[in-house]
Write a protein that holds these residues in place. Structure first.
Motif, short mmCIF file in Angstrom:
data_model
loop_
_atom_site.label_atom_id
_atom_site.label_comp_id
_atom_site.label_asym_id
_atom_site.label_seq_id
_atom_site.Cartn_x
_atom_site.Cartn_y
_atom_site.Cartn_z
N ALA A 1 0.67 -1.20 -0.10
CA ALA A 1 -0.12 -0.09 0.16
C ALA A 1 0.96 1.04 -0.02
CB ALA A 1 -0.94 0.19 1.42
N ALA A 2 2.05 1.21 0.77
CA ALA A 2 2.90 2.34 1.03
C ALA A 2 3.65 2.55 -0.46
CB ALA A 2 3.95 2.24 1.90
N ALA A 3 3.99 1.70 -1.17
CA ALA A 3 4.59 1.58 -2.37
C ALA A 3 3.74 2.10 -3.42
CB ALA A 3 5.10 0.30 -3.07
N GLY A 4 2.45 1.77 -3.46
CA GLY A 4 1.45 2.36 -4.32
C GLY A 4 1.29 3.88 -4.08
N ALA A 5 1.32 4.15 -2.81
CA ALA A 5 0.97 5.66 -2.54
C ALA A 5 2.03 6.33 -2.90
CB ALA A 5 0.58 5.74 -0.93
N LEU A 6 3.25 5.78 -2.68
CA LEU A 6 4.49 6.57 -3.32
C LEU A 6 4.63 6.80 -4.91
CD1 LEU A 6 7.36 4.85 -0.79
CD2 LEU A 6 6.26 7.42 -0.83
N ALA A 7 3.95 5.86 -5.38
CA ALA A 7 4.05 5.67 -7.23
C ALA A 7 2.96 6.89 -7.39
CB ALA A 7 3.67 4.48 -7.57
N VAL A 8 1.76 6.95 -6.52
CA VAL A 8 0.94 7.92 -7.11
C VAL A 8 1.39 9.20 -6.57
CG1 VAL A 8 -1.22 8.86 -6.47
CG2 VAL A 8 -0.94 6.67 -6.68
N SER A 9 2.23 9.49 -5.67
CA SER A 9 2.87 10.54 -5.03
C SER A 9 3.92 11.11 -6.08
CB SER A 9 3.27 10.58 -3.65
OG SER A 9 2.36 10.31 -2.75
N LEU A 10 4.70 10.29 -6.52
CA LEU A 10 5.74 10.72 -7.62
C LEU A 10 5.07 11.35 -8.99
CD1 LEU A 10 8.12 7.70 -7.49
CD2 LEU A 10 8.71 10.22 -6.94
N ARG A 11 3.91 10.86 -9.42
CA ARG A 11 3.27 11.41 -10.45
C ARG A 11 2.79 12.53 -10.02
NH1 ARG A 11 2.32 8.20 -14.77
NH2 ARG A 11 0.79 9.53 -15.44
N GLY A 12 1.93 13.01 -8.78
CA GLY A 12 1.38 14.12 -8.50
C GLY A 12 2.46 15.33 -8.16
N ALA A 13 3.59 14.61 -7.65
CA ALA A 13 4.63 15.83 -7.31
C ALA A 13 5.23 16.46 -8.60
CB ALA A 13 5.82 14.97 -6.46
N ARG A 14 4.96 15.76 -9.74
CA ARG A 14 5.28 16.54 -10.88
C ARG A 14 4.80 17.71 -11.36
NH1 ARG A 14 5.49 11.20 -14.96
NH2 ARG A 14 6.73 9.71 -13.57
#
Length: 360
Positions: free
Chosen positions: A19-32
């Motif tokens: 779940a944390a890995a998924g949240a980090l993947a989404v966050s990387l895209r959102g951080a752009r």
């Protein structure tokens, strides 16, 4: 509230990790989308500041202390997606270098301390600034409430994970009551630190606060003895030198180094909220030795440095430096990725060619 290895069983720890890995993947895209010319230079500094302030445990009750989690502060200053990344990098540095928070429990800690606090805080914050007057005082007040709500929310999520995968047969109701009760008190400290920090940045550079964009203090005019809002005017262009965040960055870095290198020596030595609840309810008996217990920086001290003040101070300074470098590197990479994806962006080869004038 760094959970060690052994509190939660392997299947639930693995699920939390996914779940944390998924949240980090989404966050990387959102951080752009969040990392622009104002946010990008400060994101690494925010992570370093969170690391430094997390070393400052403050007393909240007899024999219990608490520390900043930082999700609310990071989300309001640099955006929710970038905020999740900031706190996650801090947790990674703490687990790997300082043996603070288990390695197999890293997914649990990211889920509770980075994702939950940031999501809950930013939801409260956006809801409040929508209904409150659009002023800097409202932003500060919303920061206080958002930070306060985020800490017990984190405690609730940990309790839910423990209810599913806890390794000790204890009353979940008692654990939940104790966790929420002590973390409401810790949340007050979190709220004060967050509001003071956001208010300080608002006072000098409101344009650098992600959550305050679009908020301007209305000028007042006295007409016939009454104060009325002045008509909106186009803001005057700001010189590039005045827009530069270098002074804020330098001041923030110096503050972080002082807090971690000097003030941390005076932090409370009492166990934090999770440690206290775990000890009182027999959960602490299941804690496993940290895989990095032999790290030269374990327990926030430098190996072979006998003076406790110097050892802790050096460890804090090293932690701030490593965190700011690691986070800045991550965010620069994300920023470059965004620049490369923007419409009309020239590929590196064509940029080099046009700059040097080389022909084939």
């Amino acid at each position: 509230m760094h959970a060690p290895d052994g509190f939660i069983d392997a299947p639930v720890s693995a699920a939390a990790g996914l779940a944390a890995a998924g949240a980090l993947a989404v966050s990387l895209r959102g951080a752009r989308r969040e990392l622009d010319e104002r946010t990008a230079p400060l994101a690494g500094l925010v992570a370093a500041f969170v690391f430094a302030v997390q070393m400052l445990n403050f007393p909240v009750a007899a024999g219990t202390s608490g520390h900043l989690m930082g999700g609310a502060l990071a989300a309001i200053l640099v955006g929710p997606f970038t905020g999740i990344l900031c706190v996650s990098v801090v947790l990674l540095m703490q687990a790997v270098l300082f043996a603070d928070g288990g390695l197999t429990a890293l997914g649990v800690n990211i889920t509770t301390m980075a994702v939950t606090t940031t999501v809950v805080a930013y939801a409260f914050f956006r809801g409040l600034v929508t209904v409150l007057p659009r002023t800097r005082r409202s932003v500060t007040a919303a920061s206080f409430v958002a930070a306060l709500a985020s800490v017990p929310a984190s405690a609730i999520v940990f309790t839910l994970l423990y209810a599913v995968g806890g390794t000790t047969d204890v009353s979940i109701g008692k654990v939940a009551g104790a966790m929420v009760g002590v973390h409401v008190l810790i949340g007050i400290g979190e709220a004060v630190i967050t509001a003071l920090t956001v208010g300080a940045v608002l006072a000098v550079r409101p344009d650098l606060v992600h959550g305050a964009r679009g908020v301007r203090q209305k000028l007042k005019l006295r007409v016939n003895g009454e104060l009325v809002d002045a008509p909106d005017e186009e803001p005057a262009p700001v010189p590039a030198a005045a827009r530069s965040p270098r002074k804020v960055w330098a001041a923030g870095l110096v503050t972080s180094l002082v807090l971690a290198g000097f003030v941390s020596f005076y932090a409370s030595a009492d166990p934090d909220g999770l440690e206290k609840v775990a000890t009182d309810h027999g959960i602490a008996e299941k804690a496993e030795e940290h895989a990095a217990a032999d790290s030269p920086l374990a327990d926030y001290g430098v190996e072979d440095v006998d003076d406790a003040r110097l050892s802790g101070g050096l460890a804090g300074v090293i932690g701030v430096g490593v965190t700011v470098v690691a986070c800045t590197g991550v965010f620069r990479a994300v920023r470059r990725r965004r620049a490369g994806e923007e419409p009309g962006a020239a590929p590196p080869s064509s940029t080099t060619s046009s700059t040097t004038g080389t022909s084939v």
